[in-house]
Structures are given as structure tokens and as C-alpha cells.
Design an enzyme around this catalytic site. Sequence first.
Site, short mmCIF file in Angstrom:
data_model
loop_
_atom_site.label_atom_id
_atom_site.label_comp_id
_atom_site.label_asym_id
_atom_site.label_seq_id
_atom_site.Cartn_x
_atom_site.Cartn_y
_atom_site.Cartn_z
N SER A 145 40.74 75.50 92.32
CA SER A 145 40.74 75.10 93.73
C SER A 145 41.25 73.69 93.99
CB SER A 145 39.32 75.23 94.29
OG SER A 145 38.40 74.50 93.50
N LYS B 226 41.55 72.88 100.52
CA LYS B 226 40.98 72.56 101.83
C LYS B 226 42.03 72.39 102.92
CE LYS B 226 36.41 71.10 100.78
NZ LYS B 226 36.37 70.83 99.32
N GLU C 65 33.23 66.58 109.35
CA GLU C 65 32.28 65.96 108.43
C GLU C 65 32.89 66.02 107.06
OE1 GLU C 65 32.20 69.17 109.26
OE2 GLU C 65 32.57 69.78 107.20
C1 LIG Z 1 35.29 71.09 98.49
C2 LIG Z 1 35.75 71.71 97.24
C3 LIG Z 1 35.13 72.86 96.72
C4 LIG Z 1 33.90 73.48 97.33
O1 LIG Z 1 34.09 74.01 98.62
P1 LIG Z 1 34.20 75.57 98.85
O2 LIG Z 1 34.10 75.70 100.33
O3 LIG Z 1 33.08 76.23 98.13
O4 LIG Z 1 35.51 76.01 98.34
C5 LIG Z 1 35.65 73.44 95.59
N1 LIG Z 1 36.71 72.92 94.95
C6 LIG Z 1 37.34 71.81 95.41
C7 LIG Z 1 38.50 71.28 94.67
C8 LIG Z 1 36.88 71.17 96.56
O5 LIG Z 1 37.49 70.05 97.01
#
Ligand SMILES: *Cc1c(COP(=O)(O)O)cnc(C)c1O
Length: 393
Positions: free
Chosen positions: A377, A89, A111
Amino acid sequence: MDTRNRRGYFGEFGGRFVPETLVPALEELERAYEHIKGDPAFWEEFNALGRDYIGRPTPLYHARRLSEYIGGAQVLLKREDLCHTGAHKINNALGQGLLARRMGKQRVVAETGAGQHGVATAAACALLDLECVVFMGSVDMERQSPNVRRMRLLGAEVRPVEAGSATLKEAISEALRDWVTHVADTYYLLGSVVGPHPYPTLVRDFQAVIGREAREQVMSAYGRLPDRIVACVGGGSNAMGIFYPFLDAPVPLIGVEAAGKGLDADTHSATLVKGRPGVLHGTRSYLLQDAHGQIEPTHSIAPGLDYPGVGPEHSFLRNTGRVQYVAVDDAGALESFRLLSRLEGILPALEPSHATFHAMSLAREMPKEGLVLVNLSGRGDKDIGIVAEALGL
Ligand SMILES: *Cc1c(COP(=O)(O)O)cnc(C)c1O
């Protein structure tokens, strides 16, 4: 109407479904973004901070023990969990923070649901000397209190939202409302590839660094493209980020949504697998809605996947068939969380644990020379409470 080439549309999806008062602000943002897109100095600053502040490029890691355990193809992890603040993010928060500063805005509103986007935004605002207000549902504030403290320590104001289910959906509505009333000095820093044009495009472009790096890294390590790319889909930003630079390549792309406690009841958030097109938060996309168009309640063990909408570009890629979307349930995510922890010494976030679980089932059916690339992610520190409870630790 043929919307295929209309600005801000991905086929029939996307667009700008907002009150009149927001149109000038979105047009100003679109112009500013078009301007910086062609400005090498902007991208130099973005890349330099990516390197020195976020820690890019993140590694491409061959999970040998996990691959051996599966007994099929090799699993490669794109280590976005090693980014500063613990997830992908920050790539977007930093990019938009730089854009806000370029636009002369001194105040940022955002948000957050689980708090991850709020933390990334608070960090970027501290770094760039911007005032930061984060709207968060009061229920989420209770569930994610460590992230509320992190945001406050980083200098952000966290404003509780009590309306409705007091979670992410209401927090987005409240942030939009604040933006409408403070448009002149305020920048709205949206956390995923959702919302009205131009957000889905600009968030994707800031996250595409993930896929560009991964493509180079796989090519230089293996001399060829991967055989599958798998990413989890909440709003869809980490998935668009890794998919986008591969859209023109002959590589199957798979997005993994949350099947929660099962796909039959209101106990999942598998928007593309189970939803229907509609309009939410300024964009036309697949949605989880009932027969009357009311947004349905959602569930996932992963806070970041618990959202009834999805980015419009994913809806387009679903309908064209370029990306396949599947769903993995809470139990599957927990299973791959446990395996990655035990076999690789990596505590993954619960969101990408959905992707890893599906990657494992694909790898099992493939030859040993196969390569399955997963976007890891984020890291799992934020989730240890949920996981410990679920596993009875
Ligand atoms: C917020 C988050 C997501 C989901 O958000 P996307 O916009 O779909 O990427 C996925 N993995 C992690 C670690 C997150 O913090």
C-alpha cells in the site's frame, strides 16, 4: 430489525450515527455521489488524473528473490507504493477532491494521523485549487514532522489538536466539529472506509481501482486468478480497494491487523481480531473498547494501523466469513521490511509489511505454482526513522 438491505448498512454494521446538524450534509453528499457515480465524464477525469498525475496503473510485480527465499508460492506485489505521494491514499483524496469541486465546495477539511492522508489531501487540493485545512493531533505532529512540513509546502493549513491523547481519534472529532460549523462551503475529506454513510462506500469505490487493475494484471500475466490476496487493515481502505473486485471470485481474502507488542494487553490495534461491535465516529463497527464501552489505547509500530476502529464493511465480511482477519506483530513487520529491502531493493511502508509477513507464512506452505498477491500500500521513506531505531542502525 433486519438491516441487511438498509441503505448505508453492511449487515448490522455501518449506518449514520451523527448529530442532527450533520444529517443534511451527509444527505447532500450521498446525492452528489449517487449523481457522479453514473456520470461517465466524472470517471473519465478521475481515470485521466489517475494515469497522468498518480501514475496508474501501478505495476503488478513478481517478487522473485523473496519468493525464492521463502521456497514456496510466488509472491506478487501490487505496487501502490509507486503512487504519487507514496501510497494508495491519493486515489481517494483525488476522487473526493473532484467530488468536492463538483459540489461547488471551495474549502476542504481533513484529519490525519501519521500525516499520509493529510499529504495526499493537500496535494489533491493544490491540484484542484481548493482551500485545505488538516486537523492533526499535536502528539502526531511532533512524531511526523516531515509530513507536517510537506502539507504546509503544498499550501495546506495544519491545525494542532490538543484534546485527549492528541492523536488521530481526536483529530477526526475536531474535523467533524469544524464541518458542522462550516457545512455550506466545506467538504469533509475522510481518509479511509470509516465514518458515517456514505463515506465507507464512496472511499471503497475510489480505492477499488487497485483490485480492478490487479485482477486484469494477474489474469493477463498468469491466465488465472491468484490463490490468496493479502492486505493490511488500519481503517481498511487499501484492503477494501484490492478485495472488492474479488468478492465474487473464489479467492481467499486475508486482512492483516497490527498485533503490536502482543494481543494480550492494550498494546495492539487488532480491532477485528480482538474487538467488539460498538459505535465510533458515526458508524457501527468492531471497536477496541473496555467493558464500559470506553475506547482503549492502541499501539502499532506502523502509524497508519494505530486506530481503535475499522471500516464497517470489514466487520460485515468478518462475520460472514468471506474475509479472514489475522494479526501480525511489530517484530514480524520489521522482519519483512528488512527482507523486502534486502532481497528486492524495495523499502516498504511498515503498514503493508504486516501483510507481506503474513503472505510469506502462507506462501511457505503452498506449492511453487501458487500465487499470493499482496497489496503493497505504500513506500517506507516515511518510516526509516522508526525502523532504524528499532533495528539499532
Ligand atoms: C494509511 C495507510 C494504511 C492504513 O489505512 P487503510 O485505510 O487501512 O488502508 C496502510 N498503508 C499505508 C501505506 C498507509 O499510508
